[in-house]
Scaffold this motif. Structure first.
Motif, PDB file in Angstrom:
ATOM      1  N   ASN A 118      -4.955  12.187   2.751  1.00  0.00           N
ATOM      2  CA  ASN A 118      -4.790  11.397   1.537  1.00  0.00           C
ATOM      3  C   ASN A 118      -5.356   9.980   1.639  1.00  0.00           C
ATOM      4  O   ASN A 118      -5.238   9.184   0.720  1.00  0.00           O
ATOM      5  CB  ASN A 118      -3.310  11.312   1.163  1.00  0.00           C
ATOM      6  N   SER A 119      -5.954   9.666   2.788  1.00  0.00           N
ATOM      7  CA  SER A 119      -6.550   8.339   2.915  1.00  0.00           C
ATOM      8  C   SER A 119      -7.750   8.242   1.972  1.00  0.00           C
ATOM      9  O   SER A 119      -8.280   9.238   1.505  1.00  0.00           O
ATOM     10  CB  SER A 119      -7.039   8.111   4.343  1.00  0.00           C
ATOM     11  N   THR A 120      -8.177   6.996   1.715  1.00  0.00           N
ATOM     12  CA  THR A 120      -9.348   6.807   0.862  1.00  0.00           C
ATOM     13  C   THR A 120     -10.605   6.784   1.728  1.00  0.00           C
ATOM     14  O   THR A 120     -10.547   6.549   2.935  1.00  0.00           O
ATOM     15  CB  THR A 120      -9.252   5.486   0.095  1.00  0.00           C
ATOM     16  N   THR A 153       1.044   4.191  -2.896  1.00  0.00           N
ATOM     17  CA  THR A 153       0.911   5.627  -2.631  1.00  0.00           C
ATOM     18  C   THR A 153       2.065   6.384  -3.264  1.00  0.00           C
ATOM     19  O   THR A 153       1.879   7.407  -3.929  1.00  0.00           O
ATOM     20  CB  THR A 153       0.895   5.881  -1.116  1.00  0.00           C
ATOM     21  N   GLU A 154       3.295   5.855  -3.078  1.00  0.00           N
ATOM     22  CA  GLU A 154       4.467   6.510  -3.671  1.00  0.00           C
ATOM     23  C   GLU A 154       4.390   6.493  -5.188  1.00  0.00           C
ATOM     24  O   GLU A 154       4.746   7.466  -5.859  1.00  0.00           O
ATOM     25  CB  GLU A 154       5.740   5.802  -3.219  1.00  0.00           C
ATOM     26  N   GLU A 168       0.822  -1.194   0.000  1.00  0.00           N
ATOM     27  CA  GLU A 168       0.000   0.000   0.000  1.00  0.00           C
ATOM     28  C   GLU A 168       0.864   1.254   0.000  1.00  0.00           C
ATOM     29  O   GLU A 168       0.587   2.227  -0.695  1.00  0.00           O
ATOM     30  CB  GLU A 168      -0.931  -0.021   1.217  1.00  0.00           C
ATOM     31  N   LYS A 169       1.959   1.179   0.773  1.00  0.00           N
ATOM     32  CA  LYS A 169       2.872   2.315   0.828  1.00  0.00           C
ATOM     33  C   LYS A 169       3.496   2.569  -0.546  1.00  0.00           C
ATOM     34  O   LYS A 169       3.580   3.718  -1.014  1.00  0.00           O
ATOM     35  CB  LYS A 169       3.973   2.003   1.849  1.00  0.00           C
ATOM     36  N   ARG A 186      -6.920   1.364  -7.469  1.00  0.00           N
ATOM     37  CA  ARG A 186      -6.196   2.474  -6.874  1.00  0.00           C
ATOM     38  C   ARG A 186      -5.327   3.209  -7.878  1.00  0.00           C
ATOM     39  O   ARG A 186      -5.222   4.433  -7.847  1.00  0.00           O
ATOM     40  CB  ARG A 186      -5.275   1.922  -5.781  1.00  0.00           C
ATOM     41  N   HIS A 224       2.192   9.179  -6.339  1.00  0.00           N
ATOM     42  CA  HIS A 224       2.887  10.440  -6.136  1.00  0.00           C
ATOM     43  C   HIS A 224       3.885  10.692  -7.268  1.00  0.00           C
ATOM     44  O   HIS A 224       3.934  11.773  -7.856  1.00  0.00           O
ATOM     45  CB  HIS A 224       3.592  10.376  -4.787  1.00  0.00           C
TER      46      HIS A 224
END
Lengths: 398, 365
Positions: free
Chosen positions: B320-322, B176-177, B172-173, B201, B180
């Protein structure tokens, strides 16, 4: 030091160190056998002597105590203070034995007279074997650090070499045989190294491409390994013999070839046979090393735009190198032994002394050929292990 | 940017890709998804000619790939696979520098590029450049894999399950990156995965594949709300509504709230609360500490003594969470509303259950 603590933690430790115990027991049992054989001349049968009668109680007691220390250590191996002292003791033990028996041999030689011979008895062989075994087990296991370990190995090898070179042991008949051969010994030793070296070099140059071919082509694979496996099953003596006929026919048909040394006997057939023998381990290891590379690695290389050559040079070759070198090591050690047989067809080498000794029933002459071959094999093995480590990619070392 | 026209690829008797047409526009993240053996990886490999089509045409930037040398084509397309693809005998830096060195960049330029990329994927180059792959964690290796794919700054990236071999938390991390980085670089990306959550996602467009064909090619929202057939419906599962929430970011739905600071006078407190049943309380730096109920405020004690303290990490949501995370936290903690904080941990607003409901309804249509 941290590692030592962990390894010697008293929890769940075995009751005693088996290998140390075994080697020390063998070392003690060696006292039961004859340590020296004294003969009136080179070929006559001789009388065996145990260590006590030959050397007196003092030497006997010293060795008895040293071997007992091995037994004691094997039950106390986990105590940290003991380890360092015991490594030092076991590194020196072979040289101590050699030094003591060298002195004994000198006095026995004086008693035996001008033509008399003092040779190494079964008990002494066993004692030396046990001492070297003990050291080679103890050094890697109990050395407190890498520097200490390297120094220990070096000492184990260098001290006996110095003892031999200094002449302290020259009254033993094996060394007398070697001395009697004079420059012939040096020449044949060199010959042995040369034959082995060229054969392994040729085997590597021929074997690696065949290994690559076997990897790339399924059809070639079957044929290559079929042939290579068969060559290994032919006894070396037979292979040497088989080559005599075609090569002498060749040299008779084209006499000019004789100028290049191509004849039925001598170095050429020996080199051909030795090269054939060295092929299989190299071909096999080359194939296995390439086959063992993760296909994802090749895929990544291709996906990044590497050509076939670049994939080979940048990925396959460096990853396969250690295992290929391992194959060369196996071939080289094997070739040192096989070269001994080559003396039979006039190729020379240290095997020459073995067969001469067999012919004269002179046991010491056989040993004068055999012992250097064993030492050479150990030397080649050590050197090639260093080579394997040198080509191992850094990322695979951890 | 990338166009496949009626492409078919067979392996022996097996048809891996069957008369497939697909067009991927510039700066678009296209995720191919489907059960194993559906031809998604083969489709990916057709683009950089790791596989050649039996019939049909593959166009990259308008050029028929068959007219290009495969090596040249591949050097202009980034390629990332699961972490096993890192070369174990090369350092992290050398791994990243492979394609630039194939392109004959000079040493200095490669060195600078390696530093730049390690920075981008969040691995300080002074620590990582000289490490070997076997010294990396799974997540670090995957980051290096992405950096390596980006090395020569290719306009197109092909990624085959790039986050496949790591634990869900790290994945998940990394996702996210990834988002970004993609927002900065705007590459054209084709990504293959079998993880639907990952597809939803990351994707601008999802191609759902089955037996060598693309069944539906559309935005994640459309795939979730209007599955083309029973296969897609079955594939996205019965929790489509929940999955849709994972496309929505809390930041877009928060409402500003009035809040109190510890140490404020009790008279100000009354004014701030007004008619609300309760109000969030923050420290001097703006980090939420708890809330104050209206009844409690009337007793006239200090704020610290009358507020209900909260555990920040369990309650507060990152901007920034969903919405999916928000909903799950509301249900889990039993709160109808949660405070939302920015990356520095400062309170920036609040999101409530009715906001989430409204969001679902709004996108359903």
């Amino acid at each position: 030091m941290q590692v030592l603590k962990k390894r010697f933690a008293p929890k769940n430790r075995p009751p005693f160190d088996r290998v140390t115990f075994f080697a020390s027991t063998v070392g003690l049992l060696a006292f039961l056998g004859d340590w020296f054989t004294v003969r009136p001349n080179r070929l006559a049968p001789g009388a065996g002597m145990e260590l006590v009668e030959a050397a007196g109680p003092l030497v006997f007691a010293v060795l008895l105590i040293l071997w007992h220390s091995g037994l004691i250590f094997s039950f106390n191996y986990y105590r940290r203070g003991f380890a360092r002292a015991f490594v030092i003791m076991s590194v020196l033990l072979p040289s101590i034995i050699l030094f003591l028996v060298g002195g004994v041999a000198q006095s026995l030689a004086v008693q035996a007279g001008e033509s008399g011979r003092v040779s190494v008895g079964v008990g002494l062989w066993v004692a030396l074997a046990a001492a070297f075994l003990l050291a080679s087990v103890v050094i890697p296991k109990y050395s407190p650090g890498a520097g200490f370990r390297s120094l220990a190995w070096l000492t184990l090898v260098v001290l006996p070499v110095i003892l031999v070179a200094s002449g302290w042991l020259s009254d033993f008949s094996v060394l007398q045989e070697i001395a009697a051969q004079g420059s012939r010994f040096r020449q044949e030793a060199l010959n042995h190294v040369r034959l082995t070296g060229i054969a392994v070099l040729l085997g590597t140059i021929i074997g690696i491409p065949f290994g690559i071919w076997a990897f790339r082509s399924q059809r070639a694979n079957g044929a290559i390994f079929f042939v290579a496996n068969i060559t290994q099953t032919v006894p070396s003596l037979a292979l040497f013999g088989l080559l005599i006929a075609p090569l002498s026919a060749l040299s008779f048909a084209f006499p000019v070839l004789r100028d290049f040394g191509i004849r039925g006997i001598g170095a050429t057939p020996a080199l051909i046979a030795l090269t054939i023998y060295s092929l299989l381990p190299i071909i096999r290891n080359t194939f296995v090393s390439l086959d063992g590379i993760d296909p994802a690695m090749i895929d990544a290389g291709r996906g990044m735009g590497m050509s076939r050559t670049q994939i080979f040079r940048r990925i396959q070759a460096p990853l396969a190198a250690p295992l290929v070198m391992e194959g060369v090591r196996i071939s080289a050690v094997q070739a040192v032994g096989n070269t001994a047989v080559a003396a039979l067809i006039g190729a020379g080498g240290l095997g020459f002394f073995i067969f001469q000794g067999l012919g004269q029933a002179a046991a010491d002459l056989i040993l004068a050929g055999a012992i250097p071959i064993i030492l050479l094999a150990l030397l080649v093995d050590t050197f090639m292990r260093l080579m394997v480590a040198a080509v191992k990619p850094h990322g695979a070392r951890l | 940017m990338i166009k496949l026209e009626r492409v078919t690829k067979r392996y022996g008797n097996v048809i891996a890709v069957d008369d497939l047409s697909l067009e991927i526009s510039d700066s678009c993240t296209c995720v191919l998804i489907g059960p194993s053996g559906c031809g998604k990886t083969t489709t990916l490999r057709l683009i950089n000619r790791l596989a050649d089509p039996d019939s049909g045409t593959v166009l990259v930037r308008g050029v028929d790939t068959r007219k290009l040398k495969p090596e040249d084509l591949r050097r202009s397309i980034g390629y990332a696979i699961q972490s096993v693809g890192l070369f174990p005998h090369l350092t992290v830096g050398a791994n990243i520098g492979v394609v630039p060195s194939l392109l004959h960049w000079d040493k200095m330029r490669i060195k600078n590029r390696i530093e730049e990329l390690l920075q981008l994927v969040g691995l300080p180059s002074n620590i990582y450049a000289n490490k070997y792959p076997n010294e990396l964690s799974g997540g670090e290796a995957q980051r290096v894999g992405v950096a390596r794919a980006l090395a020569a700054d290719p306009p197109i990236l092909l990624m085959d399950e790039p986050f496949g071999a790591v634990d869900p938390l790290t994945r998940e991390k990394l996702q996210t990156e990834f988002l970004h980085i993609q927002r900065q670089l705007k590459k054209t990306i084709v990504l293959v995965t079998h993880d639907l959550d990952e597809a939803i996602r990351l994707a601008d467009r999802i191609g759902v594949m089955k037996a060598g064909r693309i069944i539906q090619f559309d935005t994640p929202e459309a795939i979730l709300s209007r599955p083309a057939d029973d296969f897609v419906r079955g594939f996205v599962g019965t929790d489509r509504a929940l999955k849709r929430l994972s496309r929505m970011i809390v930041k877009d739905f928060i409402k500003p709230v009035s809040s109190l600071r510890v140490g404020q006078a009790i008279s100000e407190v009354r004014a701030a609360i007004g008619k609300q049943p309760s109000v969030w309380v923050t420290d001097e730096g703006g980090q939420p500490l708890g809330w104050l109920d209206r009844e409690d405020a009337q007793h006239g004690k200090s704020i610290e003594n009358s507020m209900v303290k909260i555990n920040l990490s369990e309650i507060a949501l990152n901007e920034n969470s969903t919405l999916r995370v928000a909903l799950s936290r509301m249900l889990g903690q039993g709160f109808r509303g949660l405070p939302v904080v920015d990356s520095a941990g400062r309170l920036i607003g609040e999101i409530t259950l009715s906001d989430v409901e409204a969001a679902t309804a709004q996108r359903e249509s």
